[in-house]
Design a protein around this motif. Structure first.
Motif, PDB file in Angstrom:
ATOM      1  N   VAL A 167       0.856  -1.196   0.000  1.00 58.54           N
ATOM      2  CA  VAL A 167       0.000   0.000   0.000  1.00 58.54           C
ATOM      3  C   VAL A 167       0.888   1.240   0.000  1.00 58.54           C
ATOM      4  N   ASP A 168       0.271   2.408   0.084  1.00 60.72           N
ATOM      5  CA  ASP A 168       1.033   3.654   0.140  1.00 60.72           C
ATOM      6  C   ASP A 168       2.055   3.596   1.302  1.00 60.72           C
ATOM      7  N   THR A 170       3.561   5.716   3.233  1.00 56.48           N
ATOM      8  CA  THR A 170       3.298   6.518   4.439  1.00 56.48           C
ATOM      9  C   THR A 170       2.198   5.876   5.277  1.00 56.48           C
ATOM     10  N   ARG A 172       1.330   2.757   5.260  1.00 60.08           N
ATOM     11  CA  ARG A 172       1.875   1.490   5.775  1.00 60.08           C
ATOM     12  C   ARG A 172       2.724   1.745   7.027  1.00 60.08           C
ATOM     13  N   ARG A 251      12.019   5.094  -3.190  1.00 63.07           N
ATOM     14  CA  ARG A 251      11.810   6.494  -3.582  1.00 63.07           C
ATOM     15  C   ARG A 251      12.302   6.725  -5.018  1.00 63.07           C
ATOM     16  N   LEU A 254       9.901   5.269  -7.500  1.00 58.23           N
ATOM     17  CA  LEU A 254       8.711   6.125  -7.611  1.00 58.23           C
ATOM     18  C   LEU A 254       9.012   7.345  -8.483  1.00 58.23           C
TER      19      LEU A 254
END
Lengths: 277, 47
Positions: A167-168, A170, A172, A251, A254
């Motif tokens: 999941v996202d 942050t 998580r 990161r 992403l």
């Protein structure tokens, strides 16, 4: 952001691992692994203390009058349990700091410490069971201390499972941090269980100024604390750095995905503009 | 030298603990080396 192709060495973006050190902008050298001079010194000290623990724990210390040689399992079991508590404490503090500050370092520390705590929980339960068989006549009993330690282990497994949800990041980390806050209250329950409930497990023998074990056995136990403590610290340093690298890698992935989407959107816009109405 | 009582339990406890810690340490070091190839030197702040 540094371009991933700017420091290509041999096929992989930032070196091939066999050439471990790559130059960094500030003139210092970035290692190709999680080692540093301090961690190498720590590792050597840990190895030395393990040798000392083997000598004290298996050779130099005498057998106990009641437990005979099975007391030698205590030189691992008791320090491992203590550093399981320490690891849970670090995870709870780091979780609280993540919820307050939202900086990735605290999240990485919480995750690293929880994973090492699970390792120490496995060692605690394993050596405890092996000690219980010749002493109590059984590997396992649903005693307050044993049951609460098993529950703490289950909580650590749940915490680490939560950290692996897809999941996202942050969200998580936030969910995991909330669960991480529950570790220290559980440690208190585990620690006090022998006082609060009737228990087969013996009470604390070291917290008093006059411990109930003495002589070479006490020295062996202290060497056990030193060795297990150094191993715990060495593992935590390296696992924290791995967690930091995992965060940076995620990161970068992403950033790369966002750049690709922008490029695709740009191409689509150009194509629309060039198409006659 | 006197024979050790409960030698099997002691060997299993000490050996098991050493194997667990050794395997985990090797995994951490290997993973660190792999990830170091994917992350720019600026983000590897230890030296």
């Amino acid at each position: 952001m540094t371009s991933p192709t700017s420091t290509t060495v041999t096929g992989t973006p930032y070196g091939d691992g066999r050439a471990p050190d790559t130059p960094r902008a500030a003139g210092r050298v970035a290692p190709g692994n999680t080692g540093s001079r301090a961690s190498r010194v720590l590792g050597i000290l840990a190895l030395g203390s393990i040798v000392l623990l083997v000598l004290y724990g298996l050779v130099w210390s005498p057998p106990d009058a009641e437990m005979a040689d099975s007391v030698r399992l205590m030189y691992i079991h008791v320090p491992a349990a203590s550093f399981l508590y320490a690891g849970c404490f670090i995870t709870t503090v780091a979780s609280a700091m993540w919820l307050r500050r939202r900086t990735p370092g605290w999240d990485a520390l919480a995750g690293a410490s929880a994973e090492i705590s699970l390792l120490f929980a496995a060692i605690t339960l394993g050596t405890g069971s092996l000690w219980g068989r010749p002493t109590w006549g059984t590997y396992w009993t649903w005693d307050a201390r044993l049951t609460s330690t098993a529950l703490l282990t289950a909580l650590l497994v749940g915490y680490l499972a939560l950290r692996r949800l897809d999941v996202d990041p942050t969200a998580r980390s936030t969910r995991a941090a909330v669960l991480g806050l529950l570790l220290v209250p559980n440690v208190i329950i585990v620690n006090r269980s022998v006082e609060w409930w009737r228990s087969l497990h013996q009470r604390s023998t070291l917290v008093k100024l006059d411990p109930t074990i003495e002589g070479q056995m006490l020295v062996a136990l202290m060497v056990g604390f030193l060795a297990v403590g150094l191993v715990f610290t060495w593992l935590l340093v390296h696992r924290f750095r791995v967690a930091w690298l995992e965060y940076q890698s995620e990161r970068l992935d992403l950033d790369l995905a966002l750049a690709e989407r922008r490029a695709e959107a740009g191409h689509a816009g150009e194509a629309r503009e060039s198409t006659p109405a | 030298m006197m024979a050790m009582t409960h030698a099997g339990y002691i060997a299993a406890g000490w050996g098991g603990a050493a194997a667990l810690v050794g395997a985990y340490a090797a995994w951490v070091l290997r993973r660190g080396r792999t990830l170091s190839r994917q992350v720019p030197p600026e983000e590897r702040r230890w030296s």
